[in-house]
Design an enzyme around this catalytic site. Sequence first.
Site, short mmCIF file in Angstrom:
data_model
loop_
_atom_site.label_atom_id
_atom_site.label_comp_id
_atom_site.label_asym_id
_atom_site.label_seq_id
_atom_site.Cartn_x
_atom_site.Cartn_y
_atom_site.Cartn_z
CE LYS A 71 57.91 5.65 77.30
NZ LYS A 71 58.37 4.92 78.47
CG ASP A 108 58.06 1.10 78.90
OD1 ASP A 108 59.09 0.87 78.23
OD2 ASP A 108 57.53 2.23 78.94
CB ALA A 135 52.91 6.88 91.87
P1 ATR Z 1 58.72 8.39 84.65
O1 ATR Z 1 57.80 8.41 83.46
O2 ATR Z 1 60.16 8.09 84.29
O3 ATR Z 1 58.23 7.52 85.76
P2 ATR Z 1 57.76 10.72 86.04
O4 ATR Z 1 56.38 10.42 85.62
O5 ATR Z 1 58.25 12.13 86.04
O6 ATR Z 1 58.81 9.91 85.15
O7 ATR Z 1 57.99 10.09 87.51
C1 ATR Z 1 59.16 10.27 88.23
C2 ATR Z 1 59.00 9.59 89.58
O8 ATR Z 1 60.14 9.93 90.42
C3 ATR Z 1 57.78 10.06 90.36
O9 ATR Z 1 57.32 9.00 91.19
C4 ATR Z 1 58.37 11.19 91.19
O10 ATR Z 1 57.63 11.53 92.34
P3 ATR Z 1 56.48 12.69 92.24
O11 ATR Z 1 55.29 12.04 91.60
O12 ATR Z 1 56.26 13.12 93.62
O13 ATR Z 1 57.08 13.78 91.37
C5 ATR Z 1 59.67 10.58 91.59
N1 ATR Z 1 60.64 11.60 92.02
C6 ATR Z 1 61.36 12.42 91.23
N2 ATR Z 1 62.14 13.23 92.00
C7 ATR Z 1 61.90 12.90 93.30
C8 ATR Z 1 62.38 13.35 94.58
N3 ATR Z 1 63.31 14.34 94.67
N4 ATR Z 1 61.91 12.77 95.70
C9 ATR Z 1 60.99 11.78 95.62
N5 ATR Z 1 60.48 11.30 94.45
C10 ATR Z 1 60.93 11.85 93.32
#
Ligand code: ATR
Length: 279
Positions: A71, A108, A135
């Site tokens: 993306k 989105d 985020a």
């Molecule tokens: P997307 O495009 O679907 O938003 P992404 O950019 O990988 O995917 O974001 C995933 C989100 O889930 C992020 O906010 C991530 O937090 P981090 O920025 O700290 O990685 C959050 N996330 C994923 N696994 C997590 C976990 N175990 N605990 C807390 N937050 C998590």
Amino acid sequence: MTDHPRIPLAGVLGHPVAHSRSPALHGYWLRRYGLKGFYIPMDIAPLDLAEAVRMLPKLGFVGVNVTIPHKEAMLQIADIITDRAALIGAANTLIFRKDGKIHADNTDGMGFVANLRQNAPHWQPSAGPAAVLGAGGAARAVVAALIEVGVPEIRIANRTRPRADALRSDFGAKVVVQDWSQAGAMMEDCATVVNTTSLGMTGKSDLHLSYDALSPQALVTDIVYTPLQTQFLIEAAARGCTTVDGLGMLLHQAAPGFERWFGQRPEVDEATRQAVLSA
Ligand code: ATR
């Protein structure tokens, strides 16, 4: 010589892409409206992305959806980028124009809002702050949409705080960053609460939050839709909140692309939901 009109092709570019529900969704709409056309999942490695995208119009594609991990990269490849795609920093819908130019948009955020408007018609975004958990890429689209519909303040908490700080720099002073440890407490007085993290998805752990601060007046929604009823939504519903699951966001973000490519505005209704759920 007779000119044979080409059957319009569209699809989704991802890596991997087998999990995508978009082929089932667009395939259902094509059948429902009796339209000629095909919608195809395409697994493209990041290194091949630019070359593959340039080739698609020559093969008869009128446009494509773009999913993880392409993306953001698509903004480097497209010729024309809508303001909202630029603001979000990612594209999910491409239109291949007759003049050869690739037009990149991001639907989105509007899918997110359309889902809430359809399933919680009494939702008043301006009634109070919003709390956004996460985020990542999805959060950027959600925050852009919440600002556009008039949410006065957006509180964001993310495990990795610098990503939340980046949202504040990009979206301005309406964004207030909180520590991840405050994710539960920041829901106090919020009219809208959104999970944009992947927590709660089948196979991942649940969000572990204190829900004591959550007001029963809040509208609570999750972008995760496998399962449809995440633990987060179950906890919110148990406290009396209106909840909206994340499947509708997927359905609504798809509608503008389908209309542009195949010339028919598709209906997002219960039959559409069932078609995707049963695929
Ligand atoms: P997307 O495009 O679907 O938003 P992404 O950019 O990988 O995917 O974001 C995933 C989100 O889930 C992020 O906010 C991530 O937090 P981090 O920025 O700290 O990685 C959050 N996330 C994923 N696994 C997590 C976990 N175990 N605990 C807390 N937050 C998590």
